[in-house]
Design a protein around this motif. Structure first.
Motif: not given
Length: 445
Positions: A8-11, A39-41, A103-107, A120-130
């Motif tokens: 889990x990771x904040x959006x 992996x970050x796309x 998209x962050x892919x964790x595997x 195993x693979x899990x994908x989740x959305x991320x908004x990068x706004x540094x």
């Protein structure tokens, strides 16, 4: 099969942010044979082939607990383990380095296998706004025409008088193209069939000349007009992606949904495009077959993937239909779709077709994917998303921030009211006009 992990990771990531890795398999804790990869796309980038920031690898020998915090410092491009103080730089750096939707892919991988084995693979959305919430404008919808040659049953055109049959005015088109050096993706899509626009073959290279060399231009078509000459002319423009809206795998059902079209002619036209790309030795454009999920067609989901394979189309996507009155998605739920989606993915794997299906149920975290896109509709008004444009929901919900015929697009994009709107959406403080929108609840890009 039991899941091996959960992450889990904040959006929204503006500052160093902690995620939580939960190892559900006891044998993975402290394992010297396994590692976890992040992996970050970016969702939209200058080139499909360069859509990769890079990845981080953390050996599981470094993770001794079932639950471990992982610190994402995306400004520094590092991941860290706060408990031990260890920091991991990018194991591989991609060719893009820009803020925005990702998209962050964790595997989990077994590195003892040869080659390393994905477990195993899990994908989740991320908004990068540094660098702040003022994300750059990356994609624009250019409305070449609002004319259409079909009367599709699910189209918002059938339920509104607000859509006028006309092509994009020259002054509006010229104004949009002035912003060309700033956006990296252009979708030639209004509320009609883009192949009806008489200047389509000249417009595509004109847009590409305005954009950065790695920018992409594409369109969605019903494929009814792609005869031999038209298909060849279209592909010769250098178009980067071409999406075919089909919505059924059988002649009778297709023609009952896409009223006015011939299934045999459309499938022949699509196959002609694929064959011409092959014969000319090109890798572009990317092709996709689109299927809008309706009550009368969901039983053909697996067969639709087979149709794509038979035609030579490499990508298939399924999406929920949007109710033009409410703006909500006409979803069916897991009971109706789960087995059909599973069959679709199995068919795609067997027949080498990439299959994309939407979530089966609403997600707890709402995400609007439109805040680095601008939707411009004829004659030139700018909307934050297509669901706020005429034809969807009610007129009271239509929100436009300006008109490109009077104000440059980038000036509209940077207006205080538009910036505030995007900032609220990105932080989850949705404006009133966004309330009740189910697109963001289903995470549909």
């Amino acid at each position: 099969m039991s899941p091996l992990f959960n992450f889990t990771l904040p959006l929204l990531i503006q500052e160093p942010t902690k995620g939580l890795l939960s190892l559900l398999d006891e044998g993975l804790k402290g394992s010297a044979q396994h590692f976890v990869r992040f992996d970050l796309y970016p969702l939209i980038s200058p080139s499909h082939m360069k859509r990769h920031y890079g990845f981080w690898d953390i050996p599981l020998v470094e993770i001794q607990d079932a639950r471990t915090e992982i610190l994402f410092d995306l400004a520094a491009r590092t991941l860290g383990l706060p408990k031990t103080g260890k920091v991991f730089p990018l194991a591989w750096q991609g060719l893009v380095d820009e803020e925005g939707y990702c998209h962050l892919h964790v595997s989990i991988w077994n590195k003892a296998a040869e080659p390393p084995q994905l477990l195993a693979l899990q994908s989740l959305p991320v908004i990068m706004a540094t660098k702040g919430l003022d994300l750059p404008l990356k994609q624009i919808c250019i409305p070449v025409t609002d004319r259409c040659n079909l009367q599709c049953t699910m189209c918002p055109r059938q339920g509104t008088h607000e859509i006028v049959d006309m092509d994009v005015p020259t002054d509006a088109l010229d104004a949009m193209l002035e912003a060309g050096p700033h956006f990296v993706s252009a979708l030639l899509q209004g509320q009609g069939e883009p192949m009806l626009y008489p200047g389509i073959f000249d417009l595509i290279p004109r847009i590409k000349a305005k954009m950065a060399a790695e920018g992409e231009v594409g369109l969605t078509t019903n494929a009814t007009l792609l005869d031999q000459r038209t298909a060849e002319r279209l592909l010769d423009t250098g178009i980067d992606f071409l999406y075919f809206s089909v919505d059924a795998a059988s002649k009778e059902l297709y023609e009952s949904i896409r009223v006015g079209a011939s299934f045999d002619r459309v499938t022949a036209n699509i196959h002609r495009c694929i064959q011409y790309r092959k014969d000319s030795g090109r890798t572009k454009p990317r092709f996709m077959l689109n299927f809008v999920l309706l009550e009368q067609n969901i039983h053909e989901i697996p067969a639709f993937v087979e149709l794509a394979a038979q035609l030579g189309v490499e990508n298939v996507t399924f999406s929920y239909c949007t109710d033009s009155t409410t703006g909500n998605l006409k979803a069916f739920g897991a009971e109706a779709l789960q087995d059909l989606f599973l069959q679709a993915h199995e068919t795609g794997s067997r027949m080498q077709v990439n299959v994309s299906t939407p979530p089966l149920s609403k997600c707890a975290t709402e995400v609007c994917y439109f805040m680095e896109r601008a939707v411009v509709l004829i004659p030139g008004r700018v909307f934050p998303c297509h669901l706020m444009a005429p034809g969807y929901r009610t007129s009271a919900r239509n929100v436009s921030f300006g008109d490109v015929r009077h104000t440059p697009l980038l000036e509209i994009w940077n207006q205080p009211d538009y910036r505030e709107f995007r900032s609220r959406v990105l932080t989850g403080d949705y404006p009133d006009v966004c309330h009740g929108c189910e697109v963001k609840a289903y995470l549909v890009p």
